[in-house]
Design an enzyme around this catalytic site. Structure first.
Site, short mmCIF file in Angstrom:
data_model
loop_
_atom_site.label_atom_id
_atom_site.label_comp_id
_atom_site.label_asym_id
_atom_site.label_seq_id
_atom_site.Cartn_x
_atom_site.Cartn_y
_atom_site.Cartn_z
N HIS A 257 -6.02 -13.70 2.72
CA HIS A 257 -5.62 -14.98 2.04
C HIS A 257 -5.05 -15.89 3.36
O HIS A 257 -3.93 -15.48 3.63
CB HIS A 257 -4.87 -14.85 0.98
CG HIS A 257 -5.53 -14.11 0.01
ND1 HIS A 257 -5.77 -14.42 -1.36
CD2 HIS A 257 -6.16 -12.85 0.05
CE1 HIS A 257 -6.42 -13.48 -1.95
NE2 HIS A 257 -6.51 -12.40 -1.36
N HIS B 84 -1.14 -8.08 -3.78
CA HIS B 84 -0.55 -8.75 -2.78
C HIS B 84 0.90 -9.16 -2.65
O HIS B 84 1.38 -10.30 -2.92
CB HIS B 84 -1.52 -10.02 -2.57
CG HIS B 84 -2.81 -9.91 -1.96
ND1 HIS B 84 -3.23 -9.85 -0.74
CD2 HIS B 84 -3.87 -9.68 -2.71
CE1 HIS B 84 -4.31 -9.79 -0.62
NE2 HIS B 84 -5.01 -9.51 -1.86
N HIS C 30 -6.61 -3.61 -5.78
CA HIS C 30 -6.84 -2.83 -4.69
C HIS C 30 -5.50 -1.97 -4.19
O HIS C 30 -4.69 -2.27 -3.50
CB HIS C 30 -7.25 -3.29 -3.66
CG HIS C 30 -6.90 -4.72 -3.01
ND1 HIS C 30 -5.63 -4.95 -2.82
CD2 HIS C 30 -7.76 -5.81 -2.89
CE1 HIS C 30 -5.43 -6.14 -2.40
NE2 HIS C 30 -6.70 -6.81 -2.52
N ARG D 183 12.17 6.68 -2.23
CA ARG D 183 13.18 6.35 -3.18
C ARG D 183 13.02 5.08 -3.93
O ARG D 183 13.41 4.77 -5.01
CB ARG D 183 14.61 5.98 -2.07
CG ARG D 183 15.10 7.28 -1.89
CD ARG D 183 16.52 6.67 -0.92
NE ARG D 183 16.28 6.26 0.42
CZ ARG D 183 16.06 7.01 1.30
NH1 ARG D 183 16.17 8.18 1.44
NH2 ARG D 183 15.99 6.46 2.61
N GLY E 61 -14.76 3.74 2.35
CA GLY E 61 -14.56 4.68 3.56
C GLY E 61 -13.60 4.03 4.56
O GLY E 61 -13.53 4.72 5.75
N ASP F 194 -14.56 -5.38 -3.74
CA ASP F 194 -13.76 -6.11 -3.06
C ASP F 194 -14.90 -6.73 -2.08
O ASP F 194 -14.52 -7.16 -0.91
CB ASP F 194 -12.62 -5.61 -2.54
CG ASP F 194 -11.88 -6.79 -2.03
OD1 ASP F 194 -12.04 -8.01 -2.34
OD2 ASP F 194 -10.93 -6.62 -1.17
N LEU G 272 -7.94 -6.12 7.76
CA LEU G 272 -9.13 -6.10 6.96
C LEU G 272 -9.45 -7.47 5.98
O LEU G 272 -8.34 -7.80 5.29
CB LEU G 272 -8.91 -4.83 6.29
CG LEU G 272 -9.33 -3.61 6.77
CD1 LEU G 272 -8.81 -2.34 5.84
CD2 LEU G 272 -10.71 -3.55 7.52
#
Length: 424
Positions: free
Chosen positions: A170, A226, A247, A258, A285, A309, A343
């Site tokens: 983004h 995000h 996602h 923790r 994948g 996505d 990505l």
């Protein structure tokens, strides 16, 4: 039990020699369809005293509910986050091209964009109007599926109210936070929310809980993503009404023993009574290691929702393409923000994601198919009509061979696509 000659009634279709996904099991039963809905054959036999008008032999194939993709940014050269003169024709093209992949409904997804891409701002000058000839959101109506393509369930707005640290693909320049009048900021950014189904936001942003409550009051699904939120902030967001994780594992803090962060919602004991969280997973994948897919599925299988996505490069080859305000470079099976190793969505269609998920997790065929049908329908509150082959539901279904390759796609009981070598 014969239909009277000349009787005026809607034809009944009977799909035979098939295994139907119903009630989390593959059942060797026939599927009966009339008027675009799944029909109860007992009522047809014993109350109406009728039989089928037409039988279709499915050759032993699987009949599963049509797939539902709640996060898809575009495909086949169409970018949902690009304001053009005819956004609607681009959405229609994607809707049509999704049919061979078994997708019968989807949520066009817009990534972080300037407000004038979403809608026309008050006070925006004529020059800006020329730059963005037609704003995106007003051009994406909720629409039923059919021979023209998969149905549009509503828009998924991913950003701009997200974390700078976990923004992923983004553009940082267009990220926003909530000010004093938080929900007004949402409306000022997006415009009217009439066709919006999902909003992804970072729950650690100040006043996010006000926004979550306001959105859910309008029937809009709030998704957490995000984000650098810790588990407590994530749990408070769910208590305010959030029901989805965008996602899982991608663009969020990694799991820590923790403070597991948003990932910890999968096994949290602080969620509202009777509620569980749904979470999206990109099973292409590339985005998620098979071990991570197995961990998530085994921890909370009933909440897993497969999403593609997919980016506009879906269905195209290597090279440079757009994703909203940025360029994406496709190299083999991976899409990156151009010039980086970040990505940028997926180029795998839904049927490929299902097959990879099945292989990676070792889950049952039923579980893999429900992750792409029943679970997204439940997320959106549509499980009485979509994502199921129960009596009375919409007759949106896909015909699959044993390796889960799509042989045919039906919407409202009408054949809308079939493989050349698998005539039904």
């Amino acid at each position: 039990m014969r239909r009277e000659k000349g009787a005026m009634c809607t034809p009944v279709l009977q799909f035979t020699n098939c295994r139907i996904l119903r009630g989390r099991k593959l059942l060797r039963e026939d599927l009966w369809v009339r008027g675009g809905r799944i029909l109860d054959p007992e009522r047809l036999f014993f109350e109406e005293r009728l039989v089928a008008d037409e039988q279709r032999d499915c050759g032993g194939c699987i009949l599963a509910p049509g797939f539902i993709d709640v996060q898809i940014n575009g495909g086949f050269g169409v970018d949902f986050s690009q304001a053009t003169e005819d956004v609607g024709s681009g959405v229609a093209l994607v809707a049509r091209r999704l049919l061979p992949h078994g997708v019968t409904s989807f949520c066009p997804t817009l990534v972080t964009s300037p407000p004038e891409v979403y809608h026309k701002e008050e006070g925006v000058g004529w020059d800006a109007c020329l730059r963005y000839l037609c704003h995106v959101l007003p051009q994406i109506p909720v629409k039923s599926g059919g021979p023209h393509g998969a149905g549009v369930l509503g828009v998924h707005l991913e950003g701009p109210f997200i974390s700078r640290e976990k923004r992923g693909a983004h553009p940082e320049a267009h990220l926003r936070s909530f000010e004093a009048n938080a929900f007004h900021d949402v409306l000022a950014t997006y415009g009217p929310l009439d066709n919006v189904r999902i909003v992804t936001l970072a729950p650690e942003l100040g006043r996010s809980h006000e926004v979550i409550q306001a959105l859910t009051a309008r029937g809009i699904c709030v998704s957490l993503g995000h984000s650098v939120a810790n588990l407590r902030a994530a749990e408070e967001a769910v208590q305010s009404g959030a029901t989805f994780i965008t996602h899982l594992f991608n663009a969020m803090l990694p799991f820590h023993h923790r403070d597991p962060g948003i990932v910890g919602l999968l096994t949290s004991d602080r969620l509202p009574p009777g509620r569980h969280i749904f979470y999206g997973m990109i099973s292409d994948g590339m985005h998620t290691n098979p071990a991570a897919l197995r961990i998530a599925h085994r921890a909370h299988p009933q909440g897993l929702v497969l999403v593609t996505d997919a980016v506009p490069a879906l269905g195209l080859g290597n090279g440079r393409h757009t994703l909203g305000q940025q360029e994406v470079e496709v190299d083999g099976l991976t899409a990156y923000v151009a010039g980086t190793k970040t990505l940028s969505g997926s180029i795998a269609p839904m049927d490929v994601c299902i097959r990879h998920f099945l292989q990676a997790t070792g889950c049952s065929v039923e579980s893999a198919l429900e992750a792409a049908s029943l679970h997204p329908a439940q997320l959106l509150g549509l499980e009485k009509r979509k994502g199921t082959l129960d009596f009375g539901a919409d007759a949106d279904f896909v015909v699959l061979d044993d390796s889960l390759h799509v042989r045919a796609t039906y919407i409202s009981g009408e054949l809308v696509w079939q493989a050349d070598e698998a005539k039904q």
